[in-house]
Design an enzyme around this catalytic site. Structure first.
Site, PDB file in Angstrom:
ATOM      1  CE  LYS A 112      11.045  -5.566  62.262  1.00 30.90           C
ATOM      2  NZ  LYS A 112      10.453  -6.097  61.025  1.00 30.90           N
TER       3      LYS A 112
HETATM    4  C1  LIG Z   1      10.872  -6.079  59.656  1.00 31.96           C
HETATM    5  C2  LIG Z   1      10.204  -7.028  58.729  1.00 31.96           C
HETATM    6  C3  LIG Z   1      10.896  -7.641  57.671  1.00 31.96           C
HETATM    7  C4  LIG Z   1      12.331  -7.302  57.355  1.00 31.96           C
HETATM    8  O1  LIG Z   1      13.219  -7.686  58.363  1.00 31.96           O
HETATM    9  P1  LIG Z   1      14.691  -7.038  58.440  1.00 31.96           P
HETATM   10  O2  LIG Z   1      15.289  -7.527  59.684  1.00 31.96           O
HETATM   11  O3  LIG Z   1      14.453  -5.550  58.471  1.00 31.96           O
HETATM   12  O4  LIG Z   1      15.415  -7.441  57.207  1.00 31.96           O
HETATM   13  C5  LIG Z   1      10.240  -8.580  56.909  1.00 31.96           C
HETATM   14  N1  LIG Z   1       8.943  -8.882  57.131  1.00 31.96           N
HETATM   15  C6  LIG Z   1       8.240  -8.312  58.135  1.00 31.96           C
HETATM   16  C7  LIG Z   1       6.819  -8.677  58.324  1.00 31.96           C
HETATM   17  C8  LIG Z   1       8.843  -7.373  58.967  1.00 31.96           C
HETATM   18  O5  LIG Z   1       8.139  -6.802  59.964  1.00 31.96           O
END
Ligand SMILES: *Cc1c(COP(=O)(O)O)cnc(C)c1O
Length: 461
Positions: A112
């Protein structure tokens, strides 16, 4: 470059407005009206360049001149200078033809950070020009919230409210959200699951009086700018492994469909991606939808990969919009049906989706077994989300290189990793004192009016 809503009836916006607006006013998500294509030569020239340079080349065509070139380069440099790896997104090899793209070297240890650090910079630059102040409200399954607070803490013209499902995020995730000392960070523990948190955030956006009154802005992956920032690492990784001269495939641990949708955009820009494999945990609505053509929610089951404990994947709407020939009315109808439990995907749309996407599901036991096995055979310590990806990728290995996205650092989920390996991964030095810092959070009910009252009260001068 213009942005249109997936539901067809919201105003058409430029890049800056789409970024500051988040959810479209008809309830849809913004997408570019056309996807710019890069030439074979443009893509070939990216091989071996610094991450920041690839980022500039991939994202620039989407800005419509909103930032000048020098300004945009400055924002990109500022966004990634806090990462703890000079490659930003290093590739490691797990097996013949299977590679892992480590996306967890940012300040909050999950992928993120790639998008959030950049939109933090971009929003700050936009606000400095307009002199406005905004209220960011976001929902998180754990990692978006910490990344958002890290990106916006202490800014004078921004308040950040993060709704997270009470008791359903890891201790590290919670503490990353509850320990920032800056007064503009507000961690809200809501009764309910992630889908409920996301629904309340969308409700706030759909209440125009509230939305305009507090100048609401969104940082969930409903925000196009977040998806865009994630397109970059698909180019970065694929060109490192020989694209565009040869194709690659990606497997993506998926919850809200934002990360894998960025891969879809990369493919439409001309990156030769053979398959994009959706990897789900036991919350497998996307896997079921792709196999059977029926998108139907059946309640979130808490898992050891909590950031993927999602049933209503917002960004799937963007893929449906294209699969239905960019028909906003058709998408509106599907989303209305979803409110009553689910919808059937038409045969034509399903075939379109299957041309790009494959899918698989990984159980809790398989997740633990994969963490154990990878440590033993490669020395790589995986977080449970990345393990879901690796397991599903193994079922989809073929002639072209497979790149699995490692979405978080194992130290964010020490309980699951310790169960699988006996090793309790330690936090990196920059957050070694996380468990000594005082926590600050507010318990809130799953109630729109109460949430709105709290936001209004907290931002009152
Ligand atoms: C947010 C997240 C996901 C999923 O990603 P999306 O974009 O919501 O599909 C997978 N793994 C981790 C560690 C995340 O923080």
């Amino acid at each position: 470059m213009h942005y249109v809503s997936t539901r067809g009836s919201a105003p058409v916006l430029g890049f800056g407005e789409a970024m500051m607006t988040g959810l479209a006013r008809d309830g849809g998500l913004y997408v570019p009206d056309t996807v710019p294509e890069l030439s074979h030569g443009d893509i070939a020239a990216m091989a071996g360049l610094p991450y920041e340079e690839v980022a500039f080349r991939v994202m620039r065509p989407y800005l419509g001149g909103f930032f000048g070139d020098d300004e945009f380069r400055g924002l990109i440099d500022a966004a990634y200078k806090g990462f703890h790896h000079t490659a930003r997104a290093p590739l490691v090899q797990l097996a013949p033809n299977h590679f892992l793209l480590e996306l967890f070297h940012g300040p909050t240890l999950a992928f993120k950070d790639f998008a959030m650090q950049l939109i933090g910079q971009m929003m700050q630059a936009a606000l400095a020009k307009s002199g406005e102040r905004i209220t960011i409200v976001g929902a998180t399954s754990g990692d978006t919230g910490s990344a958002a607070m890290e990106a916006f803490r202490g800014l004078a013209n921004v308040d950040v409210f993060i709704l997270f499902p009470h008791g359903r995020v890891s201790d590290v995730q919670r503490r990353q959200m509850t320990t920032p000392v800056e007064a503009n960070c507000h961690a809200l523990a809501m009764d309910g699951d992630f889908d409920a948190c996301q629904a309340r955030v969308k409700d706030m956006f759909n209440d125009f009086a509230f939305r305009d009154g507090v100048r609401l802005a969104g940082v969930n992956s409903i925000n196009w700018a977040r998806v865009l920032a994630q397109v970059v690492y698909y180019f970065y990784a694929a060109t490192a492994l020989g694209a565009p001269h040869r194709s690659v495939s990606f497997t993506v641990p998926t919850g809200n469909f934002g990360d894998i949708f960025a891969g879809y955009i990369a493919r439409r820009m001309g990156l030769p991606i053979e398959k994009l494999v959706i990897a789900t945990n036991q919350n497998d609505i996307l896997d079921r939808a792709l196999r059977a053509g029926d998108y139907r929610t059946d309640g979130v089951k808490p898992s050891i990969s909590p950031s993927m404990d999602i049933q209503v994947s917002s960004n799937f709407e963007r893929a449906l919009f294209d699969a239905y020939g960019r028909d906003g009315n058709a998408v509106s109808q599907l989303m209305a049906e979803l409110k009553t439990g689910g919808f059937h995907i038409s045969q034509g749309a399903l075939e379109t989706l299957r041309a790009t996407f494959a899918s698989g599901r990984c159980s809790e036991e398989e997740t633990l077994a994969t963490i154990t096995h990878q440590l033993r055979t490669t020395g790589e310590l995986l977080c449970p989300h990345s393990a879901v990806g690796v397991k599903v990728a193994e079922d989809h290995l073929g002639a072209v290189p497979m790149i699995t996205l490692a979405t978080a650092h194992p130290a964010k989920f020490p309980d699951a990793v310790e169960r699988a390996t006996g090793i309790r991964p330690g936090l990196p030095p920059h957050m070694a004192d996380l468990f000594d810092r005082p926590e600050r959070m507010t318990r809130v009910p799953n109630d729109l009016a109460a949430l709105q009252a709290l936001v209004r009260e907290r931002i009152a001068p």
